[in-house]
Design an enzyme around this catalytic site. Structure first.
Site, PDB file in Angstrom:
ATOM      1  N   GLY A   9       0.819  -1.207   0.000  1.00 26.30           N
ATOM      2  CA  GLY A   9       0.000   0.000   0.000  1.00 26.30           C
ATOM      3  C   GLY A   9       0.852   1.255   0.000  1.00 26.30           C
ATOM      4  O   GLY A   9       1.688   1.440   0.883  1.00 26.30           O
ATOM      5  N   GLY A  11      -0.265   4.417   0.323  1.00 27.80           N
ATOM      6  CA  GLY A  11      -1.034   5.537   0.826  1.00 27.80           C
ATOM      7  C   GLY A  11      -0.242   6.338   1.843  1.00 27.80           C
ATOM      8  O   GLY A  11       0.992   6.257   1.914  1.00 27.80           O
ATOM      9  N   PHE A  12      -0.940   7.092   2.673  1.00 28.48           N
ATOM     10  CA  PHE A  12      -0.273   7.960   3.636  1.00 28.48           C
ATOM     11  C   PHE A  12       0.582   7.168   4.627  1.00 28.48           C
ATOM     12  O   PHE A  12       1.717   7.551   4.921  1.00 28.48           O
ATOM     13  CB  PHE A  12      -1.305   8.797   4.396  1.00 28.48           C
ATOM     14  CG  PHE A  12      -1.915   9.882   3.577  1.00 28.48           C
ATOM     15  CD1 PHE A  12      -1.198  11.020   3.259  1.00 28.48           C
ATOM     16  CD2 PHE A  12      -3.221   9.774   3.115  1.00 28.48           C
ATOM     17  CE1 PHE A  12      -1.755  12.035   2.495  1.00 28.48           C
ATOM     18  CE2 PHE A  12      -3.787  10.781   2.350  1.00 28.48           C
ATOM     19  CZ  PHE A  12      -3.054  11.910   2.036  1.00 28.48           C
ATOM     20  N   VAL A  77      -1.856  -7.580  -4.589  1.00 24.90           N
ATOM     21  CA  VAL A  77      -1.648  -8.631  -3.600  1.00 24.90           C
ATOM     22  C   VAL A  77      -2.943  -9.415  -3.433  1.00 24.90           C
ATOM     23  O   VAL A  77      -4.020  -8.835  -3.263  1.00 24.90           O
ATOM     24  CB  VAL A  77      -1.204  -8.031  -2.251  1.00 24.90           C
ATOM     25  CG1 VAL A  77      -1.119  -9.118  -1.176  1.00 24.90           C
ATOM     26  CG2 VAL A  77       0.134  -7.331  -2.394  1.00 24.90           C
ATOM     27  N   GLU A 169     -18.609  18.423   1.549  1.00 21.16           N
ATOM     28  CA  GLU A 169     -17.738  19.115   0.602  1.00 21.16           C
ATOM     29  C   GLU A 169     -18.207  18.911  -0.834  1.00 21.16           C
ATOM     30  O   GLU A 169     -18.178  19.847  -1.643  1.00 21.16           O
ATOM     31  CB  GLU A 169     -16.298  18.634   0.800  1.00 21.16           C
ATOM     32  CG  GLU A 169     -15.719  19.101   2.128  1.00 21.16           C
ATOM     33  CD  GLU A 169     -14.421  18.419   2.520  1.00 21.16           C
ATOM     34  OE1 GLU A 169     -13.721  18.961   3.390  1.00 21.16           O
ATOM     35  OE2 GLU A 169     -14.112  17.349   1.968  1.00 21.16           O
ATOM     36  N   ASP A 298      -6.262   2.725   7.329  1.00 23.72           N
ATOM     37  CA  ASP A 298      -7.680   2.346   7.304  1.00 23.72           C
ATOM     38  C   ASP A 298      -7.883   0.847   7.451  1.00 23.72           C
ATOM     39  O   ASP A 298      -8.999   0.396   7.715  1.00 23.72           O
ATOM     40  CB  ASP A 298      -8.329   2.810   5.995  1.00 23.72           C
ATOM     41  CG  ASP A 298      -8.462   4.317   5.920  1.00 23.72           C
ATOM     42  OD1 ASP A 298      -8.338   4.969   6.979  1.00 23.72           O
ATOM     43  OD2 ASP A 298      -8.670   4.840   4.813  1.00 23.72           O
ATOM     44  N   ALA A 314      -5.979  11.077   7.116  1.00 20.52           N
ATOM     45  CA  ALA A 314      -4.574  11.120   6.720  1.00 20.52           C
ATOM     46  C   ALA A 314      -3.612  11.340   7.892  1.00 20.52           C
ATOM     47  O   ALA A 314      -2.610  10.627   8.004  1.00 20.52           O
ATOM     48  CB  ALA A 314      -4.372  12.194   5.647  1.00 20.52           C
TER      49      ALA A 314
END
Length: 420
Positions: A9, A11-12, A77, A169, A298, A314
């Site tokens: 992964g 991501g952050f 994966v 948003e 997450d 994040a």
């Protein structure tokens, strides 16, 4: 002999871990099914034509081009062999590890109604954003051609399910798009007549914010023409529209901003999970009885000192990535392990519309234009690279001063019935 760390992964959490993890005799392999790192907090702005995809995503290889100890692999994966300590990729490849970090993120969940997904796409990847952007823009284009008033009204009704930060948003920018950006560009329709519906099953919008900020957000949305429905869940979703309780609302564009479901990472390693499929981890973010396997972001169910769930945002993911790097370095240097992971909440932020946002720092709560400027500076600060910061700042400045959005291209083939 090199110690092999495999991070699944980009991501952050995964990126932060790889950046912080620098040790002799260490090799790092990052595996992701996409070749880019995505700044998810601004993904909705790609979906609503404010930003281009290249402004919020960067090739993972480019991020680590100067790190010879980091190898980036593009692959999906499909499993983990905990006995052989290897990660299995689709296509048959196996990647061995000494330490494994699962940072595979989450996808949107439909609470057992997966058949809704074709009609109400969620927002977790660039592909999701471009799909939603296409549907938003096509709705106006089709309405321009439609002569039947009822069909036109359905085309100009935009429903967002879920009133967390993403839903709020999205609703705000769609309202801006209809009320300001597109007003002078169509001849047969009045874009200001568009109906933007924000539906929340709970009692209020932005439920993780203080109630006063939630009320402010709802008033701000109403002033922009957004119709907020709270306290009643969506009970059905079809190509023709949504049902709120027993009420059917014709709506050809529906966006899902509600629940999320963790990846299958916990299943791969036999970890205990919570209801959302997140792996329940130890205080050091490892899997029970498997200290060589960490789960972060997450994908992990991490508790605060008060017993609540660490939010899937994040800053939390970055803190977890930084912590795991400290644990791994301590192990390699044969030093004492750091104290258990402790999440430091930096606050909740959400933008509502032009010059309107809410920020909840606990005792300090801000709203309006001041909150909007802080929100903007905070997001620009966390972007990767000077070029991205400048590009996003210029796009926002252009949208703010002119009212025009710069990324209004219709791309990607649509497969919904009735599409042209």
């Amino acid at each position: 002999m090199e110690h092999r760390v495999v991070i699944v992964g980009g991501g952050f959490a995964g990126l932060q871990l790889a950046k912080d993890l620098k040790c002799p005799n260490l090799s790092i392999t990052i595996i992701d099914r996409r070749n880019h790192h995505l700044f998810q907090p601004l993904l909705y702005q790609v979906a609503t034509t404010v930003l281009a995809t290249s402004e919020i995503a960067w090739p993972i290889r480019a991020v680590f081009r100067g790190r010879k100890d980091v190898t980036t692999l593009l692959g999906e994966v499909v499993g983990v062999d905990v006995e052989k300590r290897s990660v299995s990729l689709k296509g048959g490849h196996a990647i061995p590890y000494d330490t494994l970090v699962l940072a595979t993120g989450a996808r949107h969940a439909y609470f057992g109604r997966d058949e809704w997904e074709p009609f109400a796409p969620g927002l977790k990847a660039l592909e999701d954003a471009t799909t939603i952007r296409r549907r938003l823009l096509l709705a106006f284009e089709k309405a321009e051609l439609e002569t039947d008033p009822h069909a036109r009204a359905a085309m100009l009704t935009f429903s967002i399910i879920g009133a967390g930060p993403t839903g709020v948003e999205m609703a705000g920018i769609i309202a801006e798009l209809a009320q300001r950006t597109l007003v002078e560009e169509f001849r047969n329709i009045d874009t200001t007549s568009a109906r933007i519906l924000l539906v929340e099953a709970g009692p209020r919008v932005l439920p993780v914010f203080h109630e006063a900020l939630s009320q402010y957000a709802e008033r701000s949305l109403a002033s922009m023409g957004v119709e907020v429905r709270t306290g009643r869940p969506v009970t059905d979703c079809t190509e023709e529209g949504i049902s709120i309780g027993d009420e059917f609302v014709p709506s050809r564009t529906v966006i899902w901003a509600a629940g999320v479901q963790a990846s299958k990472a916990a299943v791969w390693v036999g970890a205990e999970t919570d209801r959302a499929g997140r792996a329940i981890v130890q205080p050091d973010l490892t899997v029970s009885e498997q200290p060589e396997i960490f789960v972060v972001g997450d994908t992990a169910c991490v508790k605060t000192d008060e017993g609540s769930q660490v939010p899937g945002i994040a800053p939390a993911a970055k803190q977890q990535g930084k912590y795991v790097a400290q644990v791994i370095k301590a192990r390699l240097k044969q030093r004492s392990a750091p104290p258990p992971f402790k999440y430091r909440h930096l606050g909740n932020l959400a933008t509502i519309g032009p010059s309107s946002a809410v920020i909840d720092f606990g005792r300090l709560r801000l709203k309006g234009s001041i909150a909007w400027w802080i929100w903007g500076f905070a997001h620009i600060y966390f972007l990767i690279g000077t070029r991205s910061r400048m590009a996003v700042a210029l796009s926002w400045l252009w949208a703010f001063t002119s009212g025009h959005h710069s990324a209004r291209l219709i791309t990607q083939k649509e497969t919904l019935k009735g599409e042209v």
